[in-house]
Design a protein around this motif. Sequence first.
Motif, PDB file in Angstrom:
ATOM      1  N   ASP A   6       0.589  -1.271   0.325  1.00 55.52           N
ATOM      2  CA  ASP A   6       0.110   0.041  -0.033  1.00 55.52           C
ATOM      3  C   ASP A   6       1.105   1.295   0.012  1.00 55.52           C
ATOM      4  OD1 ASP A   6      -0.755   0.335   3.532  1.00 55.52           O
ATOM      5  OD2 ASP A   6       0.988  -0.266   2.409  1.00 55.52           O
ATOM      6  N   SER A   7       2.225   1.039  -0.365  1.00 58.36           N
ATOM      7  CA  SER A   7       3.155   2.279  -0.263  1.00 58.36           C
ATOM      8  C   SER A   7       2.848   3.213  -1.361  1.00 58.36           C
ATOM      9  CB  SER A   7       4.345   1.985  -0.026  1.00 58.36           C
ATOM     10  OG  SER A   7       5.331   3.088  -0.600  1.00 58.36           O
ATOM     11  N   ALA A   8       2.748   4.507  -1.280  1.00 59.56           N
ATOM     12  CA  ALA A   8       2.741   5.373  -2.365  1.00 59.56           C
ATOM     13  C   ALA A   8       3.720   5.572  -3.171  1.00 59.56           C
ATOM     14  CB  ALA A   8       2.537   6.853  -1.688  1.00 59.56           C
ATOM     15  N   GLU A   9       4.861   4.647  -2.758  1.00 62.80           N
ATOM     16  CA  GLU A   9       6.058   4.646  -3.487  1.00 62.80           C
ATOM     17  C   GLU A   9       5.752   3.479  -4.851  1.00 62.80           C
ATOM     18  OE1 GLU A   9       9.424   3.974  -0.516  1.00 62.80           O
ATOM     19  OE2 GLU A   9      10.500   5.113  -2.267  1.00 62.80           O
ATOM     20  N   ARG A  10       4.902   2.824  -4.551  1.00 63.71           N
ATOM     21  CA  ARG A  10       4.722   1.760  -5.657  1.00 63.71           C
ATOM     22  C   ARG A  10       4.208   2.195  -6.872  1.00 63.71           C
ATOM     23  NH1 ARG A  10       5.394  -3.902  -5.123  1.00 63.71           N
ATOM     24  NH2 ARG A  10       3.221  -4.455  -5.499  1.00 63.71           N
ATOM     25  N   ASN A  11       4.819   1.815  -8.088  1.00 63.12           N
ATOM     26  CA  ASN A  11       4.304   2.047  -9.142  1.00 63.12           C
ATOM     27  C   ASN A  11       2.825   1.823  -9.404  1.00 63.12           C
ATOM     28  OD1 ASN A  11       6.884   3.217  -9.885  1.00 63.12           O
ATOM     29  ND2 ASN A  11       7.714   1.323 -10.928  1.00 63.12           N
ATOM     30  N   CYS A  12       2.390   0.432  -8.990  1.00 65.65           N
ATOM     31  CA  CYS A  12       1.132   0.255  -9.415  1.00 65.65           C
ATOM     32  C   CYS A  12      -0.051   1.060  -8.310  1.00 65.65           C
ATOM     33  CB  CYS A  12       1.091  -1.213  -8.904  1.00 65.65           C
ATOM     34  SG  CYS A  12       1.209  -1.897  -7.488  1.00 65.65           S
ATOM     35  N   VAL A  13       0.593   1.386  -7.114  1.00 65.94           N
ATOM     36  CA  VAL A  13      -0.359   2.276  -6.541  1.00 65.94           C
ATOM     37  C   VAL A  13      -0.291   3.540  -7.058  1.00 65.94           C
ATOM     38  CG1 VAL A  13      -0.580   3.544  -4.125  1.00 65.94           C
ATOM     39  CG2 VAL A  13       0.172   1.206  -4.133  1.00 65.94           C
ATOM     40  N   GLN A  14       0.544   4.112  -7.869  1.00 65.72           N
ATOM     41  CA  GLN A  14       0.579   5.425  -8.329  1.00 65.72           C
ATOM     42  C   GLN A  14      -0.236   5.330  -9.689  1.00 65.72           C
ATOM     43  OE1 GLN A  14       4.378   7.276  -8.928  1.00 65.72           O
ATOM     44  NE2 GLN A  14       5.008   6.340  -6.986  1.00 65.72           N
ATOM     45  N   ALA A  15      -0.193   4.193 -10.389  1.00 67.44           N
ATOM     46  CA  ALA A  15      -0.991   3.896 -11.798  1.00 67.44           C
ATOM     47  C   ALA A  15      -2.371   3.859 -11.287  1.00 67.44           C
ATOM     48  CB  ALA A  15      -0.513   2.601 -12.318  1.00 67.44           C
ATOM     49  N   GLN A  16      -2.668   3.148 -10.152  1.00 66.36           N
ATOM     50  CA  GLN A  16      -4.186   2.820  -9.700  1.00 66.36           C
ATOM     51  C   GLN A  16      -4.966   4.399  -9.599  1.00 66.36           C
ATOM     52  OE1 GLN A  16      -5.132  -0.294  -9.033  1.00 66.36           O
ATOM     53  NE2 GLN A  16      -7.496   0.494  -8.764  1.00 66.36           N
ATOM     54  N   GLU A  17      -4.058   5.234  -8.533  1.00 68.06           N
ATOM     55  CA  GLU A  17      -4.778   6.567  -8.381  1.00 68.06           C
ATOM     56  C   GLU A  17      -4.721   7.239  -9.724  1.00 68.06           C
ATOM     57  OE1 GLU A  17      -2.937   6.453  -3.934  1.00 68.06           O
ATOM     58  OE2 GLU A  17      -1.876   7.683  -5.458  1.00 68.06           O
ATOM     59  N   SER A  18      -3.853   7.147 -10.758  1.00 71.49           N
ATOM     60  CA  SER A  18      -3.733   8.035 -11.897  1.00 71.49           C
ATOM     61  C   SER A  18      -4.794   7.559 -13.020  1.00 71.49           C
ATOM     62  CB  SER A  18      -2.487   8.167 -12.420  1.00 71.49           C
ATOM     63  OG  SER A  18      -1.245   8.563 -11.391  1.00 71.49           O
ATOM     64  N   LEU A  19      -4.898   6.422 -12.919  1.00 78.51           N
ATOM     65  CA  LEU A  19      -5.795   5.842 -14.239  1.00 78.51           C
ATOM     66  C   LEU A  19      -6.667   4.488 -13.623  1.00 78.51           C
ATOM     67  CD1 LEU A  19      -6.634   5.678 -16.965  1.00 78.51           C
ATOM     68  CD2 LEU A  19      -4.673   4.056 -17.535  1.00 78.51           C
ATOM     69  N   LEU A  20      -6.362   3.451 -12.940  1.00 83.29           N
ATOM     70  CA  LEU A  20      -7.114   2.282 -12.785  1.00 83.29           C
ATOM     71  C   LEU A  20      -8.345   2.605 -12.059  1.00 83.29           C
ATOM     72  CD1 LEU A  20      -4.322  -0.445 -12.601  1.00 83.29           C
ATOM     73  CD2 LEU A  20      -5.232   0.652 -14.697  1.00 83.29           C
ATOM     74  N   ASP A  21      -8.144   3.576 -11.148  1.00 84.49           N
ATOM     75  CA  ASP A  21      -9.431   4.010 -10.297  1.00 84.49           C
ATOM     76  C   ASP A  21     -10.397   4.622 -11.142  1.00 84.49           C
ATOM     77  OD1 ASP A  21      -7.690   4.809  -7.006  1.00 84.49           O
ATOM     78  OD2 ASP A  21      -8.411   2.784  -7.917  1.00 84.49           O
TER      79      ASP A  21
END
Length: 269
Positions: A82-97
């Motif tokens: 769940d770290s904000a450093e994760r590329n997938c967390v950033q991608a989730q927030e930017s697009l996948l959500d």
Amino acid sequence: MTSSLRINIHPTFEVLAATTAARLITRVLDVQSDRGEATVVLTGGSVGIATLKAVAASPACPAVDWRQVNFWWGDERFVPSDSAERNCVQAQESLLDHIAVDPARVHRMGASDEYADPAAAAQGYIRELTAAALAEHHRYHDRPDEAPAPTLPRFDVLLLGIGPDAHIASLFPELAGIRTKDANVVGVAGAPKPPPLRISLTLPAISSADEIWLVAAGSDKAGAVGLALAGANPVQVPAAGPRGRSKTLWLIDQDAAAKVPQQLTLRQD
Ligand SMILES: O=C(O)[C@H](O)[C@@H](O)[C@H](O)[C@H](O)COP(=O)(O)O
């Protein structure tokens, strides 16, 4: 099939992100019209994430059937899931959500609260890639047992950011990852770009992609971009290594293009 190299230079970071997003939407639509599904390999980094935000904001975004898009990552930071450093967390927030994805088609790399170490997470991703490759092989081959089973699914577009040291994904100059030819995914320790522990596709896995898009903006990337396009050795200049099966596309802004050999910016093959 001969692979083409193209260099597209844009005036600013914002225009680069917006045009890369438009290009990505168009490419996914074209692939989906041929095959129904499309597969994209995402990257972290400023341009990679800005591109995803621009995709989400695009009026054309709803034109894509996002439930038929397979998402993989070229690299990931080995930190808690769940770290904000994760590329997938950033991608989730930017697009996948913001789009209707099929969770079964979103393939995140392992995290430090899921695996003992990056090497174990790399093995986990190899298993996931191999399973997807086998399923795809059976979908698209009439007699799958008569053809060798691939270890990677088809990557239609693979995005790569570039570091000032010319790293791509989490393949850093002179480290073991950029030298690895006998595996598709590696664990990374001692990465000069924090965090030090990462997971990364290797150069052979990256170069299995149909199209590779290298994206870079800013004067701090000019040296890396110039060396890569001048044909440096990938062990010292990893950005020189990737070659898409049909296309290698450099999408850069004017600042990052400052040291591109002049004869190259004139030639668009
Ligand atoms: O996990 C990462 O850090 C990225 O995948 C990395 O490869 C990134 O794309 C480059 O470092 C460029 O990042 P910037 O555009 O932010 O410099």
